[in-house]
Design a protein around this motif. Structure first.
Motif, short mmCIF file in Angstrom:
data_model
loop_
_atom_site.label_atom_id
_atom_site.label_comp_id
_atom_site.label_asym_id
_atom_site.label_seq_id
_atom_site.Cartn_x
_atom_site.Cartn_y
_atom_site.Cartn_z
N ASN A 83 1.71 -2.34 12.84
CA ASN A 83 0.77 -3.14 12.12
C ASN A 83 1.65 -4.50 11.76
O ASN A 83 1.16 -5.64 11.28
CB ASN A 83 0.82 -2.38 10.68
N LEU A 166 -3.57 3.43 11.54
CA LEU A 166 -3.96 2.01 11.62
C LEU A 166 -5.16 1.62 11.06
O LEU A 166 -5.51 0.58 10.52
CB LEU A 166 -3.75 1.93 13.18
N LEU A 169 -4.55 1.44 7.43
CA LEU A 169 -4.13 0.15 7.19
C LEU A 169 -4.80 -1.14 7.23
O LEU A 169 -4.81 -1.93 6.38
CB LEU A 169 -2.99 -0.03 8.24
N THR A 195 1.74 -1.11 1.38
CA THR A 195 1.28 -0.42 2.53
C THR A 195 1.40 1.05 2.55
O THR A 195 0.33 1.95 2.73
CB THR A 195 2.17 -0.83 3.80
#
Length: 285
Positions: A83, A166, A169, A195
């Motif tokens: 990320n 992912l 995110l 996050t």
């Protein structure tokens, strides 16, 4: 539109549950499920009174806990690293390379491990023998069996396991990061305060699901890597069931173990879900 999915679950998931009757019968292939004699709880007594059962249970739990701890964290860390990569072409290359091992069978993975660790011809074993004069035989070493399982599992599944993180995110609002930059937060502060909280629910969800499968220690991998010298630390419930149910054709005892595992998994999922809600999470339901 829902009908095909409903039919799939009815045919392949609910109707086969009738086979649980085998766990309470002296199953005979000729007589079939309905014609076989009832055994009550004798099959369960056979399992629980087996001299190997508690060793099998201990090995299964230890390997499963290792998988939970050493698999989920690498998946999360790898997703965080990806990320942070700003070069999209480099990110795609890394993802492609790391996703690849997931699609290899455990037989191929064992072949690769054997080419490195084979006592007489493995690359690492040969290098060790040439430099120290000692024979290195990690594949039959009880102290190395579980670490080899975990290391190969991390190599095989980490890239693919990061996909879910992912995706989580990607749902985090970028305005939160912009506000954090305005407030003077660096990258570490952004990860810690934005996050990680943003993917906490996904992490808890995956943890609950893994806890529900804690008695499934990865039969295919363990069975392929298992050998007589490491039975003490590597023989798990599923490998014992395979030998008892398939090799010895004792389907009733194998079904009893499967029923026992299902009950334990159900209890663990419900308990973990309640604990997650108590701690402020949303849980599964």
């Amino acid at each position: 539109m829902m009908l095909p999915g409903i039919l799939y679950y009815i045919i392949y998931h609910y109707i086969p549950m009738g086979g649980l009757l085998i766990a309470f019968k002296k199953y005979n292939l000729v007589k079939g499920i309905w014609g076989s004699d009832w055994a009550g709880f004798d099959n369960f007594r056979t399992v629980f009174t087996s001299p190997d059962f508690w060793d099998l249970l201990r090995n299964t739990l230890v390997i499963s806990v290792y998988r939970i701890v050493f698999n989920m964290l690498p998946d999360l860390l790898f997703a965080l690293i990806l990320n942070e990569i700003r070069l999209q072409w480099f990110k795609r290359v890394v993802q492609t390379i790391t996703y690849g091992p997931y699609f290899l069978s455990w037989i191929i993975v064992y072949g690769l491990v054997f080419s490195f660790l084979a006592p007489d011809a493995g690359l690492i074993s040969t290098w060790w023998r040439d430099n120290t004069g000692e024979t290195l035989n990690l594949l039959t070493d009880k102290d190395w069996f579980r670490p080899i399982l975990i290391i190969t599992d991390i190599w095989k599944s980490t890239g693919y396991g990061a996909i879910i993180y992912l995706a989580a995110l990607a749902t985090i609002n970028n305005e939160l990061y912009e506000a954090a930059v305005v407030d003077g937060a660096g990258r570490w502060r952004q990860i810690w305060h934005i996050t990680l909280p943003g993917i906490r629910e996904v992490f808890v969800l995956l943890l609950i699901l893994r806890i529900g499968h804690i008695l499934d220690a990865g039969f295919e991998q363990v069975y392929i890597f298992l050998n007589a010298r490491v039975y003490e630390v590597g023989d798990i419930i599923d490998t014992w069931v395979f030998r008892r149910g398939i090799e010895q054709l004792d389907f009733s005892v194998a079904a009893a173990v499967g029923f026992f595992k299902s009950i334990i998994g159900f209890v663990l999922v419900v308990t973990a879900n309640k604990v997650a809600k108590k701690l402020g999470g949303s849980g599964i339901w």
